[in-house]
Scaffold this motif. Structure first.
Motif, mmCIF file in Angstrom:
data_model
loop_
_atom_site.group_PDB
_atom_site.id
_atom_site.type_symbol
_atom_site.label_atom_id
_atom_site.label_comp_id
_atom_site.label_asym_id
_atom_site.label_seq_id
_atom_site.Cartn_x
_atom_site.Cartn_y
_atom_site.Cartn_z
ATOM 1 N N TYR A 63 0.777 -1.305 -0.029
ATOM 2 C CA TYR A 63 -0.041 0.139 -0.011
ATOM 3 C C TYR A 63 0.831 1.182 0.113
ATOM 4 O O TYR A 63 1.804 1.328 0.779
ATOM 5 N N TYR A 64 0.621 2.031 -0.921
ATOM 6 C CA TYR A 64 1.335 3.505 -0.862
ATOM 7 C C TYR A 64 0.214 4.609 -0.781
ATOM 8 O O TYR A 64 -0.912 4.514 -1.211
ATOM 9 N N LEU A 65 0.472 5.682 0.378
ATOM 10 C CA LEU A 65 -0.529 6.640 0.713
ATOM 11 C C LEU A 65 0.186 7.886 0.359
ATOM 12 O O LEU A 65 1.277 8.284 0.850
ATOM 13 N N PHE A 66 -0.523 8.748 -0.565
ATOM 14 C CA PHE A 66 -0.035 10.292 -0.872
ATOM 15 C C PHE A 66 -0.980 11.016 -0.213
ATOM 16 O O PHE A 66 -2.379 10.769 -0.391
ATOM 17 N N ALA A 67 -0.744 12.140 0.655
ATOM 18 C CA ALA A 67 -1.600 13.087 1.263
ATOM 19 C C ALA A 67 -0.981 14.402 1.299
ATOM 20 O O ALA A 67 0.400 14.465 1.230
ATOM 21 N N SER A 68 -1.768 15.411 1.194
ATOM 22 C CA SER A 68 -1.213 16.776 0.744
ATOM 23 C C SER A 68 -0.353 17.015 2.146
ATOM 24 O O SER A 68 -0.590 16.815 3.332
ATOM 25 N N LYS A 69 0.597 17.921 1.535
ATOM 26 C CA LYS A 69 1.763 18.469 2.767
ATOM 27 C C LYS A 69 2.189 17.655 3.597
ATOM 28 O O LYS A 69 2.444 17.701 5.143
ATOM 29 N N SER A 70 2.630 16.224 3.174
ATOM 30 C CA SER A 70 3.204 15.235 3.907
ATOM 31 C C SER A 70 4.558 15.192 3.913
ATOM 32 O O SER A 70 5.362 14.559 4.732
ATOM 33 N N GLY A 71 5.522 16.008 3.011
ATOM 34 C CA GLY A 71 6.997 15.832 2.891
ATOM 35 C C GLY A 71 7.212 14.676 2.585
ATOM 36 O O GLY A 71 8.399 14.250 2.849
ATOM 37 N N GLY A 72 6.498 13.811 1.840
ATOM 38 C CA GLY A 72 6.955 12.311 1.536
ATOM 39 C C GLY A 72 5.654 11.713 1.369
ATOM 40 O O GLY A 72 4.592 12.317 1.342
ATOM 41 N N TYR A 73 5.853 10.300 0.998
ATOM 42 C CA TYR A 73 4.481 9.607 1.039
ATOM 43 C C TYR A 73 4.716 8.112 1.873
ATOM 44 O O TYR A 73 5.954 7.909 2.170
ATOM 45 N N PHE A 74 3.718 7.595 2.117
ATOM 46 C CA PHE A 74 3.702 6.462 3.336
ATOM 47 C C PHE A 74 3.407 4.946 2.501
ATOM 48 O O PHE A 74 3.232 5.025 1.398
ATOM 49 N N HIS A 75 4.189 4.071 3.224
ATOM 50 C CA HIS A 75 4.091 2.619 2.596
ATOM 51 C C HIS A 75 3.812 1.766 3.658
ATOM 52 O O HIS A 75 4.436 2.042 4.883
ATOM 53 N N SER A 76 3.201 0.827 3.494
ATOM 54 C CA SER A 76 2.589 -0.124 4.279
ATOM 55 C C SER A 76 2.299 -1.657 3.855
ATOM 56 O O SER A 76 2.287 -1.542 2.575
ATOM 57 N N THR A 77 2.573 -2.776 4.287
ATOM 58 C CA THR A 77 2.256 -3.943 3.902
ATOM 59 C C THR A 77 0.891 -4.275 4.566
ATOM 60 O O THR A 77 0.483 -5.495 4.153
ATOM 61 N N TRP A 82 3.369 1.968 9.153
ATOM 62 C CA TRP A 82 3.627 2.709 7.903
ATOM 63 C C TRP A 82 5.133 3.262 8.062
ATOM 64 O O TRP A 82 5.567 3.668 9.412
ATOM 65 N N ASP A 83 5.744 3.413 6.868
ATOM 66 C CA ASP A 83 6.952 4.084 6.737
ATOM 67 C C ASP A 83 6.846 5.199 5.931
ATOM 68 O O ASP A 83 6.220 5.180 4.989
ATOM 69 N N LEU A 84 7.658 6.155 6.098
ATOM 70 C CA LEU A 84 7.549 7.366 5.306
ATOM 71 C C LEU A 84 8.886 7.246 4.209
ATOM 72 O O LEU A 84 9.875 6.886 4.607
ATOM 73 N N ILE A 85 8.401 7.719 3.163
ATOM 74 C CA ILE A 85 9.520 7.704 1.831
ATOM 75 C C ILE A 85 9.597 8.902 1.392
ATOM 76 O O ILE A 85 8.724 9.607 1.221
ATOM 77 N N SER A 86 10.921 9.242 1.353
ATOM 78 C CA SER A 86 10.890 10.679 1.048
ATOM 79 C C SER A 86 11.711 10.921 -0.415
ATOM 80 O O SER A 86 12.239 9.833 -0.909
ATOM 81 N N THR A 87 11.544 11.834 -0.858
ATOM 82 C CA THR A 87 11.894 11.976 -2.355
ATOM 83 C C THR A 87 11.796 13.451 -2.742
ATOM 84 O O THR A 87 11.265 14.435 -2.293
ATOM 85 N N LYS A 88 12.905 13.867 -3.710
ATOM 86 C CA LYS A 88 12.908 15.248 -4.222
ATOM 87 C C LYS A 88 12.497 15.304 -5.521
ATOM 88 O O LYS A 88 12.605 16.296 -6.196
ATOM 89 N N ASP A 89 11.867 14.292 -5.982
ATOM 90 C CA ASP A 89 11.504 14.298 -7.455
ATOM 91 C C ASP A 89 9.985 14.750 -7.657
ATOM 92 O O ASP A 89 9.734 14.708 -8.745
ATOM 93 N N LEU A 90 9.244 14.608 -6.532
ATOM 94 C CA LEU A 90 7.765 14.905 -6.563
ATOM 95 C C LEU A 90 7.389 16.521 -6.129
ATOM 96 O O LEU A 90 8.132 16.598 -5.132
ATOM 97 N N LYS A 125 9.113 2.337 -3.757
ATOM 98 C CA LYS A 125 10.008 2.245 -2.512
ATOM 99 C C LYS A 125 11.192 3.005 -2.688
ATOM 100 O O LYS A 125 11.886 3.276 -1.754
ATOM 101 N N SER A 126 11.805 3.059 -3.807
ATOM 102 C CA SER A 126 13.097 3.769 -3.949
ATOM 103 C C SER A 126 13.143 5.191 -3.838
ATOM 104 O O SER A 126 13.910 5.846 -3.419
ATOM 105 N N GLY A 127 11.725 5.929 -4.009
ATOM 106 C CA GLY A 127 11.819 7.326 -4.014
ATOM 107 C C GLY A 127 11.958 7.966 -5.183
ATOM 108 O O GLY A 127 12.285 9.243 -5.430
ATOM 109 N N LYS A 128 12.450 7.242 -6.381
ATOM 110 C CA LYS A 128 12.983 7.701 -7.589
ATOM 111 C C LYS A 128 11.791 7.840 -8.497
ATOM 112 O O LYS A 128 11.201 6.514 -8.771
#
Length: 572
Positions: A63-77, A82-90, A125-128
């Motif tokens: 599962y991948y969760l995208f929400a406004s103003k979160s500074g990343g997106y979340f991942h869960s199995t 939940w763990d936070l995935i950081s990215t500079k690409d989005l 998961k890579s944030g790329k």
């Protein structure tokens, strides 16, 4: 011999310590709203947390969760951890992100104007991420991407004037094919849930926004949010069609998602998704909106389609613990409520309090208020008396951001505390030792491995990330060990003849009841709406469809269970 004795004493001590802390080591099987995410502190003042407008997708069984103003997106199995995935690409500072899976690729876009980009990745998961369309031609707010049999569709709109729009996109270029179509707009005269205000009591034009498309059994369900994200009445309506671009007809059951009461209210601007067991879920925006209009959280609710294709989101007892299934389910009663609320309006003692934030606010079931100690120092505490010995199964600790100066994500944002229980208020045992915690848990939910018998619960602060030690809700769940209340005998209803969106209800309080859940719908067999109140005997509901008749019943509940209503009443 002395050495042997020391070794034995050490192992005895270690065994006791592990046993006392074992409540934290179980595999969690339940959830309790608001979802316990690491909500980011906003980048502007006042200091506050926010996440909203969620999109959840299942990609390769996770599962991948995208929400406004979160500074990343979340991942869960498992929808629990939940763990936070950081990215500079989005463009993570743009509101209302959407995502869709097309073949083996995940696509992403967010609200933007005039320049809009669409991104893609095969490995979230890579944030790329890579740019898939650098110049999408429609500047808009609240996008939604939807794939149907290899064809790609796009829905958007966020306005108190303009409608929800839709258009097909070329699945390769990701550009529109033809012109956008106006699909539907608001009708506050007939649809009470679209009216503004916490209880739909204001006549202002609503904001119609947050579209999301779901296909089920060959039908297309296009949901939309309204009347405004700051209101407790914020929910979702739904239109249905035989085709992805309409024509659309308002579903008989509306609003499809609605939760104007409870500890945390609202269930709007949502996405609907399938878990890996074939169950539908609705992840929604919940409102606080005290420090700022956009102070918000997320909640997750089970969603169903009945035999006639009627879609409904179950929000009854929507902030009580519920089971996260590991199989296909067919009824919300398989999940809710796992345990009953024990802490409502219970007596409290505290180490200190601020005049405007008294201790009673930690047990009044309202996330918009909070108790605050005078400081955030180690040793500040709050103690609850459940007034009798109860079986305790779970605890939710909801922290408030009082007098914080925090901005953005920082590595030292975490809470440390000791949670204890007692039968007599003198001898204490550990429920959860988080004095060494380094994880951000603003709505920490603790499901006990094994229930305990307790009368007193004590929470002691060891560290706050900033501000004072402040709690919006110290919520205890389990069973009071007594009888469920008697059934409500007398339910009276009066529908407003000048405004059929409004109905007034009253009933005789049932001895022993803590609260009531009013269930209603447009069919006697489909009482899919839930309106939950505490310690009340009258209620005005303003969210009806003026064009339909309704059926009502009322359930009573307390710390021991729920008693269903005996009769279902019809009102034209």
């Amino acid at each position: 011999m002395k050495t042997l004795n020391r070794v034995l004493l050490f192992f005895i001590f270690l065994t006791v310590a592990l046993a006392s802390n074992s409540q934290n080591n179980s595999k969690q099987t339940t959830l309790c709203n608001p979802v316990n995410l690491s909500y980011r502190f906003c980048l502007d003042e006042p200091s506050r947390r926010e996440a909203a407008d969620p999109t959840m997708v299942t990609f390769r069984g996770e599962y991948y969760l995208f929400a406004s103003k979160s500074g990343g997106y979340f991942h869960s199995t498992d929808l629990i951890n939940w763990d936070l995935i950081s990215t500079k690409d989005l463009p993570l500072e743009d509101y209302a992100p959407t995502a869709v899976v097309m073949k083996d690729t995940l696509y992403f876009m967010a609200s933007a104007s005039p320049t809009v980009k669409i991104f893609k990745t095969a490995d979230p998961k890579s944030g790329k991420w890579k740019v898939a369309n650098a110049s999408f031609p429609i500047g808009m707010i609240d996008p939604d991407l939807f794939v149907d049999n290899g064809r790609l569709y796009f829905y958007y709109g966020c306005s108190n004037v303009n409608p929800i729009y839709g258009v097909e996109l070329d699945a390769k270029t990701l550009n529109p094919i033809g012109k956008s179509l106006a699909l539907f707009n608001s009708d506050k005269k007939n649809y009470g849930w679209e009216r503004s205000g916490d209880y739909n009591e204001v006549g202002n034009s609503p904001w119609i926004e947050g579209s999301w498309m779901t296909k089920h059994d060959g039908k297309y369900y296009l949901q939309y949010a309204g009347p405004g994200t700051e209101f407790k009445s914020y929910g979702d309506g739904v239109y249905v069609s035989e085709n992805p671009l309409g024509p659309f007809k308002l579903a008989t059951h509306n609003p499809v998602s609605y939760k104007p009461e409870g500890f945390a209210a609202a269930a709007g601007h949502s996405s609907t998704f399938l878990d890996k067991y074939g169950n539908y879920w609705h992840i929604s925006t919940m409102t606080i909106s005290q420090k700022h209009m956009f102070e918000r959280r997320l909640g997750i609710f089970p969603t169903f389609f009945d035999r006639e294709g009627v879609m409904y989101v179950y929000t009854g007892f929507g902030d009580f613990p519920f089971e996260v299934p590991t199989k296909k389910i067919s009824d919300p009663e398989e999940l809710f409520p796992k345990w009953m609320l024990l802490s409502y309006n219970k007596s409290l003692e505290v180490s200190s309090e601020q005049p405007n934030h008294p201790k009673s606010y930690a047990a009044n079931e309202d996330i918009r208020t909070f108790w605050s100690a005078r400081t955030g120092d180690k040793g500040e505490w709050i103690r609850m008396d459940l007034e009798k010995e109860c079986t305790v199964n779970a605890i939710q600790i909801n922290f408030a951001e009082n007098e914080t100066k925090i901005v953005g994500r920082q590595p030292d944002i975490y809470y440390q505390y000791l949670l204890e229980y007692s039968a007599d208020g003198k001898t204490w045992k550990t429920l959860a030792d988080k004095t060494q915690n380094k994880t951000d848990v603003p709505h920490d939910y603790i499901e006990l491995t094994k229930s305990v018998i307790a009368r007193y619960i004590k929470l002691t602060n060891y560290r706050m990330p900033g501000g004072t030690f402040a709690i919006t809700g110290l919520r205890i769940f389990g069973n009071g060990g007594g009888k469920a209340p008697s059934a409500v005998e007398n339910l009276n209803m009066m529908r407003n003849t000048d405004d059929r969106c409004i109905i007034k209800l009253n009933w005789n309080k049932t001895p022993g009841a803590v609260g009531y859940n009013i269930r209603f719908g447009t069919s006697k067999e489909k009482l899919y709406h839930n309106y939950q109140v505490l310690d009340a005997e009258l209620l005005t509901i303003r969210s009806l469809n003026a064009l339909h008749k309704y059926y009502f019943t009322i359930d009573a509940f307390n710390e021991n269970g729920i008693t269903k209503g005996k009769n279902t009443l019809e009102i034209n």
